[in-house]
Design an enzyme around this catalytic site. Structure first.
Site, short mmCIF file in Angstrom:
data_model
loop_
_atom_site.label_atom_id
_atom_site.label_comp_id
_atom_site.label_asym_id
_atom_site.label_seq_id
_atom_site.Cartn_x
_atom_site.Cartn_y
_atom_site.Cartn_z
N THR A 122 14.38 -18.88 10.56
CA THR A 122 15.45 -19.53 9.80
C THR A 122 16.75 -19.41 10.59
OG1 THR A 122 14.37 -19.00 7.71
CG2 THR A 122 16.73 -19.53 7.63
N LEU A 153 7.73 -20.01 2.76
CA LEU A 153 6.70 -19.11 2.26
C LEU A 153 7.28 -18.11 1.28
CD1 LEU A 153 4.90 -18.29 5.65
CD2 LEU A 153 4.45 -20.18 4.06
N LEU A 253 13.80 -20.04 -13.28
CA LEU A 253 14.66 -19.95 -14.45
C LEU A 253 14.26 -18.74 -15.30
CD1 LEU A 253 15.10 -23.66 -15.64
CD2 LEU A 253 16.79 -22.20 -14.53
N HIS A 254 13.92 -17.66 -14.64
CA HIS A 254 13.56 -16.42 -15.35
C HIS A 254 14.68 -15.40 -15.14
CE1 HIS A 254 9.58 -18.05 -16.04
NE2 HIS A 254 9.49 -18.33 -14.75
N ALA A 255 15.33 -15.06 -16.22
CA ALA A 255 16.46 -14.14 -16.12
C ALA A 255 15.99 -12.76 -15.67
CB ALA A 255 17.15 -14.03 -17.48
N CYS A 263 15.15 -13.52 2.27
CA CYS A 263 15.65 -14.88 2.47
C CYS A 263 16.95 -15.18 1.74
CB CYS A 263 14.59 -15.90 2.06
SG CYS A 263 13.11 -15.86 3.10
N LYS A 266 20.45 -13.30 2.76
CA LYS A 266 20.98 -13.59 4.10
C LYS A 266 21.19 -15.09 4.32
CE LYS A 266 16.78 -13.92 6.98
NZ LYS A 266 17.07 -15.27 7.52
#
Length: 434
Positions: A122, A153, A253-255, A263, A266
């Protein structure tokens, strides 16, 4: 085809093993001699479900090899993948590209006259241009192309993600390089996985934009969870209610206690720095980074509040240390900040994690690691669930309560219901639910 994978960390090892499983001949190269020695003994440097079996299968089939020699590894390769780390640079938050550029120099020195060099790491926009310049300075007459091929991934599900991807992004406008990349990914193309050819800079930005958007979804629902607690709503209902909208979707969308890992932290920071360099502010991402940093410490304060504002000298059992389940990755895990907040307030911490305790012990050496979750909670005033490992989804709550000296269950992943927790005698504290 012959593929050289430079870097045998998370991305390089998973990608190399999967390419070999497609039938390509793959050499994974790494300068860490001890890592290569362990890989040759089928000892994985990371925990990833199914990886050891996949590696062993392809080593035995003579399609996958490991080497410490870049010179030998890239000899005769149709494609040379760069999959080395790009951690945040100390001091300014930019992506540290020193490993990428060092590999580019070695590739320039040893590559064949016609090569496709693929950046799998990346990297910020424009990195491919610099890699090309470095190689061109060394080999001005060579025919080569530098391609961007970002990875998408998920740790804990990486093999499935590689073999059944949502999309394959390939950044190059060089036709012969496109043909090489198409041949490499041919097995996925036959399975109708979408292959998107773009410019190199677009591909580089796609990776950062994707991660920043997902980080934004997580941060958004976390802030909605805080609001739910204030107004008496249920964040799980809110999440489902908005996630059923196809334009939004239910994923991410899970608190919870905030995002972490290798990933999102950074990459959002690197995107901010790139935007600043080009004087093009990304204020939404700026707010996401700040909100996520604040949330982790707020979760520590939530635990303290559950114990009436005083945890000095009290034992707290922590269940889950890694940033997510099915990995041993502790990078930027919310548990680090939460534990530090509790320790700053004087708490005594005992913790359990199915895979992350060895790595966590280097980061948090002054907490007690327990081989069993019930040992971690024995005589504790409170139990805090930080990571939603399957092992914690079916705890015997009656036994948990009996082992504890207190009665506070702080569920930062909402894996239990208030009714079942209170039935077992707990004072139950969740995220975004009252």
């Amino acid at each position: 085809m012959k593929i050289a994978m430079i870097g045998s960390g998370y991305v390089g090892l998973v990608s190399g093993a999967c390419f070999a499983d497609f039938g390509h001949d793959v050499v994974c190269v790494d300068k860490d001699e001890s890592k290569i020695a362990r890989l040759n003994d089928n000892i994985m440097p990371i925990f990833e479900p199914g990886l050891a079996t996949l590696v062993r299968k392809n080593v035995e089939a003579n399609r996958l090899k490991f080497s410490t020699s870049l010179k030998e590894g890239i000899k005769g390769a149709d494609a040379i993948f760069i999959a080395v780390g790009t951690p945040s640079r100390r001091g300014d938050g930019h992506a540290d590209l020193s490993f990428v550029y060092a590999v580019a120099e070695e590739i320039g020195e040893y590559m064949d006259d016609k090569s496709v060099i693929v950046t799998k790491s990346t990297v910020p926009v424009g990195t491919g241009d610099e890699v090309e310049r470095i190689i061109r300075d060394i080999r001005p007459d060579a025919k080569f192309a530098v391609v961007s091929n970002p990875e998408f991934l998920r740790e804990g599900a990486a093999i499935g993600d590689f073999k059944r991807p949502d999309r394959i992004v390939i950044g190059t406008e060089v036709k012969w390089a496109q043909k090489v990349m198409h041949a490499i990914y041919r097995p996925l193309f036959l399975n109708e996985s979408p292959i998107l050819f773009t410019s190199r800079k677009s591909a580089e930005l796609i990776k950062y934009a994707a991660n920043a958007f997902l980080a934004t979804k997580i941060t958004f629902i976390n802030e909605m969870a805080d609001l739910c607690e204030k107004v008496g709503a249920n964040v799980q209902d809110v999440s489902r209610g908005i996630g059923l909208d196809n334009r939004i979707g239910p994923k991410f969308l899970h608190a919870g206690p905030g995002y972490g890992g290798s990933c999102f932290p950074k990459d959002t920071l690197a995107l901010l720095k790139t935007a600043q360099d080009y004087e093009s502010p990304v204020r939404i991402v700026e707010a996401v980074v700040q909100a996520n940093d604040l949330r982790k410490r707020a979760m520590g304060r939530k635990v303290i509040a559950a114990l009436d504002g005083d945890v000095r000298g009290k034992k707290i059992g922590i269940l889950g240390l890694t940033f997510k389940p099915n990995t041993d990755d502790m990078r930027d895990a919310p548990s680090i900040t939460i534990v530090q907040t509790l320790q700053d307030a004087g708490a005594i911490i005992c913790a359990h994690d199915p895979e992350g305790m060895e790595e966590a012990s280097h980061i948090m050496p002054d907490i007690q690691m327990c081989e069993d979750p019930y040992l971690a909670i024995k005589d504790a005033e409170a139990v805090v669930i930080i990571t939603e490992w399957d092992a914690y989804r079916a705890l015997q709550l009656d036994r948990v309560k009996q082992e504890m000296s207190g009665d506070a269950l702080i569920d930062l992943r909402n894996i239990y219901s208030k009714d079942e927790a209170e039935k077992a005698g707990f004072r139950y504290f969740a995220i975004g639910r009252v």
